[in-house]
Motif scaffolding. Structure first.
Motif, PDB file in Angstrom:
ATOM      1  N   GLY A  62       9.902 -19.552  28.716  1.00 39.38           N
ATOM      2  CA  GLY A  62      11.000 -19.383  27.779  1.00 39.38           C
ATOM      3  C   GLY A  62      11.202 -17.929  27.420  1.00 39.38           C
ATOM      4  N   GLU A  63      12.156 -17.708  26.523  1.00 38.44           N
ATOM      5  CA  GLU A  63      12.463 -16.347  26.082  1.00 38.44           C
ATOM      6  C   GLU A  63      12.781 -16.371  24.595  1.00 38.44           C
ATOM      7  OE1 GLU A  63      15.967 -13.171  27.026  1.00 38.44           O
ATOM      8  OE2 GLU A  63      14.972 -14.076  28.770  1.00 38.44           O
TER       9      GLU A  63
ATOM     10  N   GLU B 273      10.197 -12.375  27.345  1.00 37.49           N
ATOM     11  CA  GLU B 273       9.883 -13.505  28.206  1.00 37.49           C
ATOM     12  C   GLU B 273       8.452 -13.989  27.945  1.00 37.49           C
ATOM     13  OE1 GLU B 273      10.649 -12.413  32.242  1.00 37.49           O
ATOM     14  OE2 GLU B 273      12.797 -12.853  32.064  1.00 37.49           O
TER      15      GLU B 273
ATOM     16  N   LYS C 269      25.245 -27.869  29.275  1.00 31.04           N
ATOM     17  CA  LYS C 269      25.504 -27.195  27.999  1.00 31.04           C
ATOM     18  C   LYS C 269      26.591 -26.138  28.109  1.00 31.04           C
ATOM     19  CE  LYS C 269      21.868 -23.685  28.482  1.00 31.04           C
ATOM     20  NZ  LYS C 269      20.640 -23.116  27.888  1.00 31.04           N
ATOM     21  N   ASP C 270      26.802 -25.592  29.310  1.00 29.43           N
ATOM     22  CA  ASP C 270      27.814 -24.545  29.491  1.00 29.43           C
ATOM     23  C   ASP C 270      29.165 -25.097  29.916  1.00 29.43           C
ATOM     24  OD1 ASP C 270      25.941 -22.527  28.895  1.00 29.43           O
ATOM     25  OD2 ASP C 270      25.167 -22.607  30.947  1.00 29.43           O
TER      26      ASP C 270
ATOM     27  N   LYS D 148      18.087 -15.950  19.857  1.00 30.44           N
ATOM     28  CA  LYS D 148      18.632 -16.436  21.140  1.00 30.44           C
ATOM     29  C   LYS D 148      17.525 -17.052  22.006  1.00 30.44           C
ATOM     30  CE  LYS D 148      22.573 -13.274  21.253  1.00 30.44           C
ATOM     31  NZ  LYS D 148      22.432 -12.869  19.862  1.00 30.44           N
TER      32      LYS D 148
ATOM     33  N   GLU E   6      15.481 -19.322  24.396  1.00 28.57           N
ATOM     34  CA  GLU E   6      15.644 -20.172  25.572  1.00 28.57           C
ATOM     35  C   GLU E   6      14.317 -20.893  25.811  1.00 28.57           C
ATOM     36  OE1 GLU E   6      17.318 -18.498  29.100  1.00 28.57           O
ATOM     37  OE2 GLU E   6      18.599 -17.117  27.989  1.00 28.57           O
ATOM     38  N   ASP E   7      14.343 -22.181  25.685  1.00 32.14           N
ATOM     39  CA  ASP E   7      13.135 -22.996  25.820  1.00 32.14           C
ATOM     40  C   ASP E   7      13.159 -23.689  27.183  1.00 32.14           C
ATOM     41  OD1 ASP E   7      11.018 -24.689  25.628  1.00 32.14           O
ATOM     42  OD2 ASP E   7      11.620 -25.616  23.732  1.00 32.14           O
ATOM     43  N   ARG E   8      12.269 -23.263  28.086  1.00 31.56           N
ATOM     44  CA  ARG E   8      12.227 -23.850  29.430  1.00 31.56           C
ATOM     45  C   ARG E   8      10.962 -24.674  29.646  1.00 31.56           C
ATOM     46  NH1 ARG E   8      12.897 -18.170  31.074  1.00 31.56           N
ATOM     47  NH2 ARG E   8      15.074 -17.591  30.693  1.00 31.56           N
TER      48      ARG E   8
END
Length: 705
Positions: A47-48, A53, A558-559, A696, A698-700
């Motif tokens: 994630g970020e 990162e 989501k986009d 912002k 980002e959960d991966r």
């Protein structure tokens, strides 16, 4: 000599080849796995956060430490559910360490070593320390226990030392966050104008007559909604419909249900255990060792199952009773008499009448209303029926006011507890009881008691045998191998009447459950796999007590929010708009009083009244709480009537028949306090949302776990 050199050269190559082969063998899983560099995915970031990162190895290291600490504290291995929770905790900790830390540094916030000592063993002990070192019997905090623990810390095993270090770190972080939230909380401000506005909204009263045509008066089937209308609505309201990465699946399940032979085997085992329980020198230890479900040795009547409540009154000390079956579990009991508890247990119902606001006049009105209801009950009216229609406690109101069983240990507010536990027997508490929540009318439905029943219990749950499991898997496997597409899936289901197709809509990538199916993470991972296409059929998945075969029927991005992602919601909105247009066109230009307009409109038009309602809490009989209608009504002068307008769930014409303005008061402090408290109560939530949004994130993680 040349030959020897050639052999040496070749042997060097051979050694190199063997070495490379060994390396590939050892780390092949890392290099060739689905998330690996050579497996087609060289992104090893989990994630970020705030532009930083998070490498999967760093995340896993943090998770491993948390897991070790957890296992050291609990003395047992972490199960799957605990690991999921620890994984979430590790991620949230990273958010705090990165996103929150930036905010702390901007403000120069810190927790010094001296402050930490004060929190642990000084004059301002942290609540977490007080809880950790509370006396297990009395709950009282003992500072000397902390001091002694710290003196001996270096002699404790290393895992315990590490666990304490992690605990102190969490104390620092918690205090930092408290400081930060307090700064924001102290900045909360409400103006006099806002306080006055709230006072007026709560205390200005209006009486209305209104014509209401609800949307539901027009059948949905008569209003056609087109895709172009849905698309136009979505384009106009895109800020309300955020896209999300989800999947929709259909699936059939093959349940692993205990067979008749499994039940017979367990029943025979239970009879053997009953004989063992009867002769065991330590029956409580025997019960704990042999029970599938840990149950207390001493049970209050309130904590018993309905079946045991009915049976226990016939038990004789020393006797073994059962088996009793509840669902898939058999119970046997050895009864050892009773003893007295330090706490009392009782059961009661209540009707809560809450003042509309903190003013003396509102409290007086609430008391008067509560006394009126109390007089009705004294006259023979049903307590349960009056609770359902009058109580401001929605949770208990739907149960006729029932609050269940509770003890005199502070679980209820003190005036309430005092009233219940001062009663000898059951019945109505013949007075109003006032608490910070309002006025309570109380009925004791099960008299107080401190009797504990000493019962050693063995509970054995029917579990399917391996043969039963194998049979269920065979059926699931045969089904999965016979279908490869959605069409084949549907055709196979039609042929087998025993199969039922279920649908799970818009599953998020992080989901662990599907509908009521627990531990379905592998199904979710399959649905989100890049190689899984629409209409693909899965292999067999094993979940809790069933096997699953799924077909992927939908994807959202989501986009790229599309009409199909929100079709049901959009259809309802557009259909309501079209109904509003139909109703408005039919009402437009109508004249006369509301009854005449309603008669001209025909079926579906309602004319109703609302007396003494406020802008803050106004409720219209058929329309419910409709802020649009209330706003229009309170904007009228007495005797005025609105034109036709659309509300939340229908179309209105409103007439103001009476209005009592809120009297002028000198002090709006109670209303300012209300607003400030409401804002302060949301500080923590709003702050967390703001920081996460600014970071912002980002959960991966779902790609890895």
């Amino acid at each position: 000599m040349a030959l020897i050199n050639k052999i040496r050269e070749k042997s060097g190559i051979a050694v190199t080849v063997i070495a490379i082969s060994l390396i590939l063998f050892i780390v092949g899983g890392d290099l060739l796995g689905p998330n690996s560099m050579f497996g087609g995915n060289n992104n090893q970031t989990v994630g970020e956060i705030a532009g930083k990162e998070i490498d999967i190895k760093d995340f896993q290291s943090r998770l491993d430490v948390m897991r070790q600490n957890y296992e050291a504290q609990t003395g047992r291995s972490a199960g799957e559910q605990e690991i999921v929770a620890l994984r979430e905790q590790a991620w949230n900790q990273l958010v705090i360490d990165i996103a929150y830390k930036e905010e702390y540094e901007k403000l120069g916030l810190q927790v010094t070593d001296d402050e930490l000592v004060d929190m642990v063993q000084g004059n301002h002990i942290s609540p977490a320390i007080q809880q950790a070192f509370g006396n297990p019997t009395t709950g009282a905090f003992d500072k000397s226990a902390v001091v002694n623990y710290l003196k001996n810390l270096k002699t404790l095993p290393l895992p315990q030392q590490q666990s304490w270090a992690a605990f102190e770190t969490s104390l620092r972080e918690d205090r930092l966050r408290q400081k930060y939230e307090n700064i924001l909380r102290q900045s909360t401000y409400v103006t006099k104008a806002e306080s006055e506005k709230e006072y007026v909204a709560q205390n200005t009263k209006a009486s209305l007559r209104y014509l209401y045509v609800p949307f539901y008066s027009i059948a949905d089937t008569t209003v056609k909604v087109t895709d172009s209308q849905l698309e136009a609505y979505l384009n106009k309201h895109r800020d309300e419909y955020k896209g999300a990465d989800t999947r929709t699946i259909q699936y059939v399940s093959f349940s692993v249900v205990p067979a008749k032979d499994d039940s017979i085997a367990l029943y025979n085992e239970i009879k053997t255990l009953a004989r063992g329980l009867a002769s065991a020198p330590n029956d409580s230890a025997y019960a704990r060792m042999n029970s599938d479900i840990p149950l207390p040795m001493d049970m209050s009547y309130a904590n018993m199952s309905d079946q045991l409540k009915e049976a226990v009154t016939t038990f004789v000390p020393g006797g073994v009773y059962g088996p009793y079956r509840e669902g898939d579990t058999y119970f046997i009991y050895k009864y050892n008499g009773t003893k007295k508890d330090s706490l009392y247990t009782a059961r009661a119902s209540h009707i809560l009448i809450r003042p509309e606001n903190p003013s003396d006049s509102a409290k007086a009105a609430a008391r008067q209303r509560a006394e009126g209801i109390l007089n009705q009950i004294r006259g023979g009216a049903s307590f349960e029926a009056l609770a359902a229609t009058n109580s401001a406690d929605p949770g208990s109101a739907q149960r006729g006011g029932d609050l269940g069983y509770f003890q005199n240990n502070g679980g209820m507010v003190k005036p309430f507890e005092d009233a219940v536990f001062s009663m000898n027997g059951t019945g109505l508490v013949n007075r109003l009881v006032e608490s910070q929540f309002g006025f309570h009318l109380i009925k004791v439905t099960d008299a107080k008691t401190n009797t504990l029943y000493r019962v050693a219990t063995i509970a054995k749950t029917i579990a399917p045998s391996q043969a039963t499991r194998d049979d269920a898997y065979r059926k699931a496997d045969e089904f999965a191998n016979s279908v490869k597409t959605k069409a084949q899936f549907d055709e196979a289901v039609k042929k087998d009447n025993a199969l039922v197709v279920s649908t799970a809509n818009r599953i998020p990538e992080t989901a662990t459950n599907i509908n009521a199916i627990q531990n379905a993470r592998e199904v979710v991972r399959w649905a989100f796999n890049d190689k899984t296409d629409l209409n693909d059929v899965s292999q067999v998945f094993e979940t809790d007590e069933q096997y699953i075969v799924a077909v992927l029927t939908g994807k959202t991005d989501k986009d790229k929010a599309k009409v199909d992602d929100f079709r049901d919601e959009l259809t309802a909105k557009v259909r309501s708009q079209l109904k509003a247009e139909q109703i408005t066109a039919k009402l437009k230009g109508a004249s006369g009083d509301l009854e005449a307009i309603a008669k001209k409109y025909g079926a579906g038009a309602l004319v109703e009244t609302a007396e003494d309602i406020s802008l803050a809490t106004g409720f219209l009989s058929s329309a419910g709480f409709d802020p649009i209608a209330l706003g229009k009504a309170f904007g009228l002068k007495q005797g005025q009537k609105t034109g036709v307008f659309t509300g939340e769930n229908g179309v209105f014409i409103v007439e103001l028949t009476g209005r009592t303005d809120a009297p002028q008061i000198a002090d709006y402090t109670p209303y300012k306090t209300q607003l400030v408290q409401a804002l302060e109560s949301r500080t923590s939530f709003l702050l967390n949302e703001a920081i996460r949004d600014d970071a912002k994130i980002e959960d991966r993680r779902a790609k890895f776990f």
